[in-house]
Design an enzyme around this catalytic site. Structure first.
Site, PDB file in Angstrom:
ATOM      1  N   ASP A 103       0.830  -1.155   0.008  1.00  0.00           N
ATOM      2  CA  ASP A 103      -0.017  -0.207   0.084  1.00  0.00           C
ATOM      3  C   ASP A 103       1.025   1.172   0.003  1.00  0.00           C
ATOM      4  OD1 ASP A 103      -2.543  -1.310  -0.135  1.00  0.00           O
ATOM      5  OD2 ASP A 103      -2.292  -1.817   2.070  1.00  0.00           O
ATOM      6  N   ASP A 108      -5.586  -5.384  -5.362  1.00  0.00           N
ATOM      7  CA  ASP A 108      -5.333  -3.938  -4.891  1.00  0.00           C
ATOM      8  C   ASP A 108      -4.096  -3.308  -5.462  1.00  0.00           C
ATOM      9  OD1 ASP A 108      -6.927  -5.610  -2.926  1.00  0.00           O
ATOM     10  OD2 ASP A 108      -7.255  -3.998  -1.690  1.00  0.00           O
TER      11      ASP A 108
END
Length: 842
Positions: A548, A604
């Site tokens: 992330d 993601d």
């Protein structure tokens, strides 16, 4: 137990413009308890022909039964999670068509609960339907001389010969044991933790068996021209067996008799129902054996039902030849006969009850309770050798110990039989599960600019309210991912208030990115000041972050550099690109999700590649682009199925032949022989199951592959993006806002996800600029706009006159089911889509 015959209530529960794409439809029922007594596992029977009057396309073999604690359709629509109930559909007349759907439902006193019957495409239904443990069973076996049926608590058998008597097996340990009792060389007369044959019938009529009164004496179903049997159903909810007797000789005439026995899960007893032909004037009987020394009790007066019990030392000693009863064990037996039944004054070896037969039909209930029930309760939590060492637990017995307990239980059973649950149909027609009720009054005509202004107002309120919290946060550069105040992810649908969290999590940059977008649009220095204040808390964290790192620094530092040209932001964004490179595994050609040594990648990460696309353009170094292309191509192979559906996570051998994997913080042992760089298994963190499609994950993929194609011009990535787009557009609900999972469709969890909708809109709008042909481009643009319009008219407050929620709150985002509220990344992507559309409105 209650059948649906008259339609007690008809209510429209969904808009008429239901989506044709929905693969699952729902019928809504209301099941209510008319009594002041709690009803655990109330037996519910639904008539399939009656349901088909409302839903002609109902496929009763492909249904999922769920229930909520709601008592109205509006409450049910607001409920986020429904409980699945084991169910089964039965063909009871042998014509090859299913007649009844059955399930059991817990009801509190006077409680009414909405029950949903979901049905549709079998592949969709069975992907969602649970696996129900067996709780009843029935079989015919020569070993126990006839038909047997059982629940976990008791087993019964009927001698299918001239005796035609029902006998009892008791169980010390709950379970289904008829297969064992009927197996060769097994002696069911001996003591066992499972249980054994408890009773000696002798010459008596049997335990709730049927007979006739002839010349003042009971006549068994003995002289019969032909006997046959059928197991009509056996399953997790009930078993039903049927015994047919042709030519039963009764007082000089021949009678036809069909005996149907129903055993429900969790019940000690069973329902016995008989149908007769040519039996006018014949008095039908049932009864219990009368043995010396027993206590006999029965209901008093001519009530709506008669019950009869016996209690005492009537448990047969172990052994095939035993005849005596054990002196230290008690057994209770009972009959419950609805209607105008009566006891015969002298039944000899039996306590006889005259059955009220209307139209040649009679029905009664038979039950038993052994005081040794549950004395071998054992729970196993491990198999193999582990069971012997640490994998089992023994519990105190749970049994009816006294006659008073037994009589009270029989009285409660009688009350339930006389006052069954009531079932009414709420639906006028089958339809998809509806959207949240507060989306039903759209604000027509809201412009993109007006929606942007609403989001700006919400951002102003947030910035002013949270600036003091940010001041209390740790100094910039300290580790804050899970520490310190100042950031937020989830907010309340009604108040709009954000929930405090510890640290910036993986989501902290979306708020920063929203502020940078507002600064770019307004050039209001307040937004720059706020953005830099929050951005500062992320600086210096890059080399500590997982995959992330792309989210966290592209929407913050990369955005900041593009808008301020401050070199510290450039340096921070390039550090983030370098950190993502540290997570790249050349063996798999994938970025590992959680650390350099981790063994999985999630969809993601396609969005986290944005930091590499930016770095390649910023530095002119093609290495970043090449790494991103490799990850994207491998993700297309491993995370996107042929139909365009998306896998959230894939685990692989990172190069060390590991057998234990970390699945979202849980250690999972998966024996495998996968070569280095090869897949081992897939799973999901937030979708319904590993074989379904989490909607936000699909949206990450759509957006991520669209941008990857724009940056690399590789046609394989465009194909992947369009394949995902096709899957999404075929499965969007009528208003364009997806369920949290495209496969669930509100069956188990009623979560729409506006964050997935906003993200999907962003992906579609960008894909419209790269589509392989003009028709597709127009469709992507049209659908992207449709989703945005739904969001700003139905989900962005205010959504109706008198809406008390502050303006600019995007409701009904789902971070992880069953959460339902506003989400910081939902706000960000809606603003991004609105700015894109507002800038191209000409």
């Amino acid at each position: 137990m209650k059948r649906i015959f008259p339609l007690l209530l008809l209510v429209l529960f969904s808009r008429a413009d239901a989506a044709a794409a929905a693969r699952i439809k729902v019928l809504k029922l209301l099941v209510s308890n008319p009594s002041n007594v709690e009803r655990a596992a109330e037996n519910i029977v639904l008539s399939v022909p009656e349901l088909k009057r409302i839903a002609p396309d109902l496929q009763p073999g492909h249904v999922i039964i769920t229930a909520t604690d709601a008592s109205t359709l509006e409450e049910d629509a607001r409920t986020l999670e429904a409980s699945e109930l084991p169910s089964q559909a039965d063909d009871l007349d042998g014509d090859g068509r299913l007649d009844e759907i059955v399930f059991q439902l817990d009801l509190k006193p006077k409680q009414a609960r909405v029950v949903s019957v979901s049905y549709g495409d079998p592949s969709a239904v069975f992907r969602l339907r649970g696996s129900y443990p067996a709780r009843t069973h029935a079989r015919f076996a020569a070993k126990f001389e006839g038909m047997g049926w059982e629940s976990e608590l008791t087993s019964w058998r009927l001698y299918f010969d001239r005796r035609n008597a029902i006998d009892l097996f008791g169980k010390r340990r709950p379970g289904l044991y008829l297969e064992m009792f009927g197996s060769p060389e097994y002696d069911y007369h001996l003591e066992s933790p499972a249980g054994r044959d408890l009773y000696k019938i002798g010459e008596a009529l049997g335990l709730g068996s049927v007979g006739a009164l002839v010349d003042g004496k009971p006549l068994k179903v003995s002289e019969v021209a032909e006997r046959s049997w059928r197991v009509l159903s056996t399953g997790p909810v009930r078993s039903v067996v049927e015994l047919t007797y042709k030519g039963w000789r009764v007082g000089g005439r021949t009678v036809g008799l069909v005996s149907r026995i129903t055993q429900w899960a969790g019940e000690r007893g069973f329902t016995h129902q008989v149908t007769t032909q040519n039996a006018e004037g014949v008095t039908l009987l049932t009864g219990l054996p009368r043995k010396p020394g027993l206590s006999e009790r029965h209901s008093v007066g001519a009530g709506p039902a008669l019950w009869q019990t016996t209690w005492g030392r009537q448990v047969l000693a172990p052994g095939a030849t035993a005849t005596e009863s054990l002196p230290d064990q008690n057994l209770g037996l009972a009959l419950i006969v609805p209607g105008a039944a009566s006891r015969l004054p002298d039944g000899g070896a039996d306590i006889l009850v005259r059955l009220p037969a209307e139209g040649g039909r009679a029905r009664w209930y038979v039950t038993a309770a052994w005081d040794q029930e549950g004395t071998e309760l054992l729970s196993s939590s491990a198999g193999g050798a582990g069971r012997a060492q640490r994998g089992s637990l023994a519990f105190p017995p749970k049994a009816v110990q006294t006659e008073e307990e037994f009589v009270r239980a029989v009285e409660r059973l009688t009350e339930r039989m006389l006052s069954p649950a009531r079932v009414s149909i709420l639906s006028r027609a089958a339809a998809p599960q509806p959207a949240p009720p507060d989306t039903d009054a759209p604000v027509a005509g809201r412009t993109y600019a007006q929606a942007i202004e609403l989001l700006r107002q919400a951002a102003d309120r947030t910035a002013r309210a949270w600036e003091p919290r940010l001041a209390r946060a740790q100094p910039a550069g300290s580790r804050q991912r899970y520490e310190g105040p100042g950031f937020f992810t989830e907010g309340d649908n009604l108040t709009g208030e954000w929930k405090e969290q510890s640290g910036y999590f993986w989501t902290g940059s979306f708020w920063v990115g929203e502020l940078w977008l507002l600064y770019e649009r307004t050039r209001d220095v307040r937004y720059r000041r706020w953005a830099e204040a929050w951005n500062a808390r992320l600086l210096g964290q890059e080399m500590l972050q997982d995959h992330d790192v792309g989210f966290l620094n592209y929407y913050s530092s990369a955005y900041a550099y593009e808008r301020t040209h401050d070199r510290k932001y450039r340096a921070a964004a390039l550090r983030a690109a370098e950190r993502l490179k540290q997570l790249y595994n050349p063996s798999t050609e994938l970025v590992a999700a959680w650390g350099p040594d981790s063994d999985d990648t999630i969809i993601d990460t396609m969005m986290n590649l944005q930091i590499w696309w930016w770095a390649s353009k910023e530095t002119g170094d093609p290495t970043w682009r090449e790494l991103g292309l490799k990850h994207a191509l491998k993700s297309a192979r491993w995370l996107v199925r042929e139909d365009g559906s998306v896998v959230q996570s894939v685990h692989y051998n990172p190069g060390d032949r590991r057998q234990q994997f970390s699945s979202h913080g849980i250690k999972v042992l998966v024996p495998n022989e996968a070569a280095p760089g090869e897949r081992v298994f897939r799973h999901t963190h937030q979708g319904f199951a590993a074989d379904t499609t989490w909607s936000r994950g699909a949206a990450w993929g759509l957006y991520g592959f669209t941008v990857a194609h724009r940056e690399t011009r590789d046609p394989r990535l465009l194909d992947t993006a369009e394949k995902i787009a096709g899957f999404i557009l075929e499965r969007l609900p009528d208003d364009g806002v997806p369920w949290y999972d495209f496969d669930d469709e509100g069956v188990h969890f009623r979560n729409r996800d506006t964050s997935a909708a906003a993200l999907t809109a962003c992906g579609l709008l960008r894909l419209s600029e790269s589509a392989s042909d003009g028709a597709r481009a127009a469709r992507y643009r049209r659908e992207g706009e449709r989703i945005v319009r739904t969001l700003i008219e139905r989900y962005l407050t205010p959504t109706a006159a008198g809406d008390g929620t502050p303006p600019g709150i995007l409701r009904h985002g789902s971070s992880t089911r069953p959460h339902d509220g506003r989400l910081t990344y939902g706000d960000y992507y809606l603003l991004e889509a609105l700015l894109w559309l507002d800038g191209r409105k000409g």
